[in-house]
Every structure is written in structure tokens, then in C-alpha cells.
Design a protein around this motif. Structure first.
Motif, PDB file in Angstrom:
ATOM      1  N   GLY A   1       2.733   8.078  48.198  1.00 43.09           N
ATOM      2  CA  GLY A   1       2.424   8.460  46.998  1.00 43.09           C
ATOM      3  C   GLY A   1       2.579   9.878  46.348  1.00 43.09           C
ATOM      4  O   GLY A   1       2.572  10.302  45.338  1.00 43.09           O
ATOM      5  N   HIS A   2       2.807  10.774  47.592  1.00 46.53           N
ATOM      6  CA  HIS A   2       3.010  12.315  47.296  1.00 46.53           C
ATOM      7  C   HIS A   2       3.932  12.751  48.192  1.00 46.53           C
ATOM      8  O   HIS A   2       4.037  12.522  49.342  1.00 46.53           O
ATOM      9  N   SER A   3       4.986  13.527  47.498  1.00 52.27           N
ATOM     10  CA  SER A   3       6.365  14.097  47.971  1.00 52.27           C
ATOM     11  C   SER A   3       5.895  15.483  48.689  1.00 52.27           C
ATOM     12  O   SER A   3       6.412  15.921  49.501  1.00 52.27           O
ATOM     13  N   THR A   4       4.914  16.128  47.940  1.00 53.01           N
ATOM     14  CA  THR A   4       4.568  17.533  48.463  1.00 53.01           C
ATOM     15  C   THR A   4       3.212  17.658  48.233  1.00 53.01           C
ATOM     16  O   THR A   4       2.379  16.926  47.439  1.00 53.01           O
ATOM     17  N   TRP A   5       2.521  18.767  48.806  1.00 59.37           N
ATOM     18  CA  TRP A   5       1.133  18.721  48.817  1.00 59.37           C
ATOM     19  C   TRP A   5       0.939  19.690  47.431  1.00 59.37           C
ATOM     20  O   TRP A   5       1.504  20.591  47.027  1.00 59.37           O
ATOM     21  N   SER A   6      -0.174  19.203  46.896  1.00 61.36           N
ATOM     22  CA  SER A   6      -0.787  19.930  45.638  1.00 61.36           C
ATOM     23  C   SER A   6      -2.100  20.646  46.444  1.00 61.36           C
ATOM     24  O   SER A   6      -2.530  20.028  47.276  1.00 61.36           O
ATOM     25  N   LEU A   7      -2.699  21.610  45.449  1.00 57.10           N
ATOM     26  CA  LEU A   7      -3.768  22.022  45.953  1.00 57.10           C
ATOM     27  C   LEU A   7      -5.116  21.185  46.540  1.00 57.10           C
ATOM     28  O   LEU A   7      -5.795  20.969  47.436  1.00 57.10           O
ATOM     29  N   ARG A   8      -5.052  20.009  45.205  1.00 59.28           N
ATOM     30  CA  ARG A   8      -6.025  19.312  45.288  1.00 59.28           C
ATOM     31  C   ARG A   8      -5.849  18.224  46.548  1.00 59.28           C
ATOM     32  O   ARG A   8      -6.900  17.858  47.240  1.00 59.28           O
TER      33      ARG A   8
END
Length: 212
Positions: free
Chosen positions: A58-65
Motif C-alpha cells: 500500500g506504500h510505494s515510498t516512505w513518508s515521514l509518518r
């Protein structure tokens, strides 16, 4: 110095008790960092991966959260805020950047062919010339963005495209590496006929004049 009367009074008492040495600042190291240098480097290594490598969907890249939650879940840190995480990444030389794309050849003999081409560049034949041939197109009339001084928040506007009433054009070009001369043809179509015709033109322009 914009200090209060109480501060001046404390300085006077300190000088009376300890002399002029009381005026020397007493710097201390402050509170030790809650996250060690080794953990900071480990955080930067994780940030340079993608969530899929850790089984996160569900996430292709890291967000800070997302990255902060992942670090806490894996026990890398007990707690960390997004702003603290941002500072760690910035100090570690990890920045948010646009991803670039690249392609590799599926030819199993690609490396051998590439080495032959590079060797031909470095050691051209004495009785011939090395010519690089390629095609490009279709060529569209499109504006190219530039830079100029403008008031903040008011960029210059440029029309995004033009009408193509007469269609598009294709260019076939070749560069003579010996003389540096560029040969090119611009045509309305890009087929084997146009390509073969250009090859015949190059043969006639060569040192041996071997027209086909």
C-alpha cells in the motif's frame, strides 16, 4: 546587553567571590542525544529502501509518518517525531528526490557488442570512418521553459503547446566521428525506405564514394 537588574546583581556577587574567572562562560555539552550515531546511520539505511522490501503493502515510498511507525514497530527507536526524523535524514545526507528511470538491454550478447563499439571509437580503421547513426522523432513544436526574474508568487506564463495543423516531422542523423560533420534528413515519415535512402547518401559521402 539587555539584561535584568537581578542578572547584574548575580554577576557582581560572583566576581566578588571568584574574581574575574566568574566572567568566563561555563559551557556544557547539554543533554546527551537520545538516539545514538549508530541508530541514526541505521535509520538512513532504512530510509533509502522501499516499503515493499519490508513486506509493507500500500506504500510505494516512505513518508515521514510511515517511516517513523516502521522504526517504532521494528524496535529501532522507542519513539521519534516526524521533525526529529527529518533532521536525522537531512544530517545523514538523505533527501527527498525525484526517481529517475533507466532501461537495460535483454540481449545476452549486449556487453560484447558494447565493447566492440567502444573499441571502434578508440581505434577507428585507417581506411574508413566511424559514423554514429540514429533517428529521432516525432518532432513537435513545443515551448521550452526558461528562467527569469519575476515577483514572488507570480511566474511568467508560457503556452503549453501549439496546434499541429501540418503534422509532425522525423529526423534521421549521422555524426562522422573523424571530421565531426553532421549529416541529417528531415522527413514526414520514418520507415525503412527513408532509412535506407539515408544510408545510401552516407555511402556516397564517404571517403571511398561507394554509392549503392
Amino acid at each position: 546587553m539587555q539584561v535584568s537588574d537581578d542578572y547584574v546583581r548575580d554577576v557582581i556577587h560572583a566576581v566578588n567571590e571568584k574574581g574575574l574567572d566568574a566572567l568566563d562562560p561555563k559551557w556544557n555539552g547539554g543533554r546527551p542525544p537520545a538516539i545514538s550515531l549508530e541508530v541514526r546511520e541505521h535509520i538512513c539505511l532504512i530510509a533509502k529502501t522501499v516499503p515493499a522490501e519490508w513486506g509493507i503493502t500500500g506504500h510505494s515510498t516512505w513518508s515521514l509518518r510511515t517511516l517513523a511507525e516502521h522504526l517504532i514497530t521494528r524496535g529501532v527507536v522507542a519513539a521519534i517525531s516526524r521533525e526529529h526524523l527529518r533532521r536525522i535524514l537531512r544530517n545523514g545526507g538523505v533527501t527527498w528526490q525525484t526517481t529517475t528511470t533507466w532501461k537495460s538491454s535483454t540481449d545476452p550478447h549486449f556487453i560484447a557488442k558494447m565493447q566492440r563499439v567502444l573499441d571502434l571509437y578508440d581505434h577507428p580503421p585507417a581506411d574508413g570512418r566511424v559514423i554514429c547513426l540514429d533517428e529521432f522523432g516525432p518532432l513537435n513544436l513545443m515551448p521550452r521553459k526558461g528562467k527569469r526574474w519575476r515577483p514572488a508568487g507570480s511566474p511568467a506564463r508560457l503556452r503549453a503547446t501549439y496546434n499541429r495543423y501540418n503534422g509532425v516531422m522525423h529526423m534521421i542523423a549521422a555524426l562522422d566521428l573523424t571530421t565531426g560533420k553532421l549529416y541529417y534528413r528531415i522527413r514526414t515519415r520514418k520507415r525503412w525506405r527513408e532509412y535506407l535512402s539515408f544510408l545510401k547518401t552516407l555511402a556516397c559521402a564517404g571517403p571511398a564514394r561507394s554509392c549503392m
